[in-house]
Design a protein around this motif. Structure first.
Motif, mmCIF file in Angstrom:
data_model
loop_
_atom_site.group_PDB
_atom_site.id
_atom_site.type_symbol
_atom_site.label_atom_id
_atom_site.label_comp_id
_atom_site.label_asym_id
_atom_site.label_seq_id
_atom_site.Cartn_x
_atom_site.Cartn_y
_atom_site.Cartn_z
ATOM 1 N N TYR A 56 0.818 -1.211 0.000
ATOM 2 C CA TYR A 56 0.000 0.000 0.000
ATOM 3 C C TYR A 56 0.853 1.263 0.000
ATOM 4 C CZ TYR A 56 -3.765 -3.200 1.122
ATOM 5 O OH TYR A 56 -4.658 -4.227 1.085
ATOM 6 N N PHE A 57 2.021 1.191 0.630
ATOM 7 C CA PHE A 57 2.920 2.341 0.732
ATOM 8 C C PHE A 57 4.306 1.924 0.261
ATOM 9 C CE2 PHE A 57 -0.265 2.738 4.132
ATOM 10 C CZ PHE A 57 -0.879 3.912 3.727
ATOM 11 N N PRO A 58 4.554 2.006 -1.031
ATOM 12 C CA PRO A 58 5.858 1.583 -1.559
ATOM 13 C C PRO A 58 7.002 2.418 -0.979
ATOM 14 C CG PRO A 58 4.309 2.030 -3.343
ATOM 15 C CD PRO A 58 3.674 2.495 -2.076
ATOM 16 N N MET A 59 8.092 1.739 -0.659
ATOM 17 C CA MET A 59 9.297 2.433 -0.198
ATOM 18 C C MET A 59 10.484 1.561 -0.581
ATOM 19 S SD MET A 59 10.881 4.941 1.145
ATOM 20 C CE MET A 59 9.434 5.903 1.502
ATOM 21 N N THR A 60 11.450 2.173 -1.215
ATOM 22 C CA THR A 60 12.672 1.490 -1.619
ATOM 23 C C THR A 60 13.864 2.340 -1.190
ATOM 24 O OG1 THR A 60 12.746 2.623 -3.748
ATOM 25 C CG2 THR A 60 11.543 0.510 -3.667
ATOM 26 N N LEU A 61 15.060 1.774 -1.280
ATOM 27 C CA LEU A 61 16.254 2.568 -0.994
ATOM 28 C C LEU A 61 16.343 3.764 -1.932
ATOM 29 C CD1 LEU A 61 18.995 -0.159 -0.384
ATOM 30 C CD2 LEU A 61 18.030 1.424 1.305
ATOM 31 N N GLU A 62 15.953 3.556 -3.188
ATOM 32 C CA GLU A 62 16.002 4.651 -4.155
ATOM 33 C C GLU A 62 15.053 5.786 -3.773
ATOM 34 O OE1 GLU A 62 17.619 1.028 -6.016
ATOM 35 O OE2 GLU A 62 15.754 1.406 -4.940
ATOM 36 N N PHE A 63 13.851 5.426 -3.338
ATOM 37 C CA PHE A 63 12.873 6.441 -2.935
ATOM 38 C C PHE A 63 13.329 7.136 -1.651
ATOM 39 C CE2 PHE A 63 8.223 7.367 -1.676
ATOM 40 C CZ PHE A 63 8.237 8.589 -2.333
ATOM 41 N N LEU A 64 13.888 6.368 -0.723
ATOM 42 C CA LEU A 64 14.439 6.935 0.506
ATOM 43 C C LEU A 64 15.541 7.942 0.157
ATOM 44 C CD1 LEU A 64 14.599 6.820 3.678
ATOM 45 C CD2 LEU A 64 16.353 5.071 3.348
ATOM 46 N N HIS A 65 16.418 7.555 -0.770
ATOM 47 C CA HIS A 65 17.496 8.449 -1.195
ATOM 48 C C HIS A 65 16.935 9.728 -1.822
ATOM 49 C CE1 HIS A 65 20.704 9.936 -3.884
ATOM 50 N NE2 HIS A 65 21.450 9.676 -2.824
ATOM 51 N N GLU A 66 15.910 9.567 -2.649
ATOM 52 C CA GLU A 66 15.275 10.729 -3.276
ATOM 53 C C GLU A 66 14.711 11.680 -2.220
ATOM 54 O OE1 GLU A 66 11.283 11.365 -5.874
ATOM 55 O OE2 GLU A 66 12.603 9.755 -6.548
ATOM 56 N N ARG A 67 14.053 11.121 -1.221
ATOM 57 C CA ARG A 67 13.484 11.955 -0.154
ATOM 58 C C ARG A 67 14.589 12.642 0.655
ATOM 59 N NH1 ARG A 67 8.215 9.044 2.599
ATOM 60 N NH2 ARG A 67 6.780 9.670 0.949
ATOM 61 N N LEU A 68 15.649 11.906 0.963
ATOM 62 C CA LEU A 68 16.762 12.500 1.711
ATOM 63 C C LEU A 68 17.413 13.627 0.904
ATOM 64 C CD1 LEU A 68 18.334 9.238 3.119
ATOM 65 C CD2 LEU A 68 17.490 11.133 4.526
ATOM 66 N N SER A 69 17.637 13.381 -0.360
ATOM 67 C CA SER A 69 18.314 14.352 -1.218
ATOM 68 C C SER A 69 17.499 15.622 -1.428
ATOM 69 C CB SER A 69 18.638 13.727 -2.576
ATOM 70 O OG SER A 69 19.544 12.668 -2.403
ATOM 71 N N SER A 70 16.182 15.516 -1.303
ATOM 72 C CA SER A 70 15.326 16.692 -1.484
ATOM 73 C C SER A 70 14.924 17.316 -0.143
ATOM 74 C CB SER A 70 14.073 16.314 -2.279
ATOM 75 O OG SER A 70 13.254 15.438 -1.531
ATOM 76 N N TYR A 71 15.526 16.842 0.952
ATOM 77 C CA TYR A 71 15.237 17.366 2.299
ATOM 78 C C TYR A 71 13.756 17.256 2.658
ATOM 79 C CZ TYR A 71 19.887 19.100 1.501
ATOM 80 O OH TYR A 71 21.211 19.176 1.193
#
Length: 132
Positions: A58-73
């Motif tokens: 229901y709530f996808p989360m991957t290392l790539e998405f985590l990285h994207e969120r971290l990189s965009s603060y």
């Protein structure tokens, strides 16, 4: 038109936006963790993607998405980062089963990442009495 949250705006005309509610130490912490996540991504390129079965995740989360969120603060607290790391593991278990090799690999990666986060937070809290 749909309303947009200020946290969804990460740049204007190619310039990054940092919000006043984000202490500079947290910005540095986020950059450091983003680099660590990127290393994990590079070291684990052979990992299988999640199944595309939307009834399971229901709530996808991957290392790539985590990285994207971290990189965009995107994150405003360390707890939110911990929650997304846990979500990576939970999604892996839903897709492949708790006893699968994928779940074991995900557990190892997520524990490594959580350990790195805790280590960073301890260093920050030793130098500044800021709670994230």
């Amino acid at each position: 038109q749909s309303p947009i949250s200020p946290w969804e705006i990460t740049s204007i005309n190619g310039s990054s936006i940092l919000y006043d509610d984000m202490p500079s130490l947290f910005v540095e912490f986020t950059k450091y963790i983003a680099e660590f996540v990127n290393e994990l991504i590079q070291n684990n390129k052979e990992n299988k993607p999640f199944n595309d079965d939307n009834s399971v995740i229901y709530f996808p989360m991957t290392l790539e998405f985590l990285h994207e969120r971290l990189s965009s603060y995107y994150y405003r607290s360390s707890n939110s980062i911990f929650n997304d790391i846990q979500l990576i593991y939970e999604n892996t278990v839903k897709c492949y089963g708790k006893d699968s090799q994928e779940a074991q690999d995900s557990d190892e990666i997520c524990n490594s990442l959580k350990s790195k986060l805790r280590e960073c937070l301890k260093q920050i809290n030793r130098h500044k009495k800021i709670v994230f």
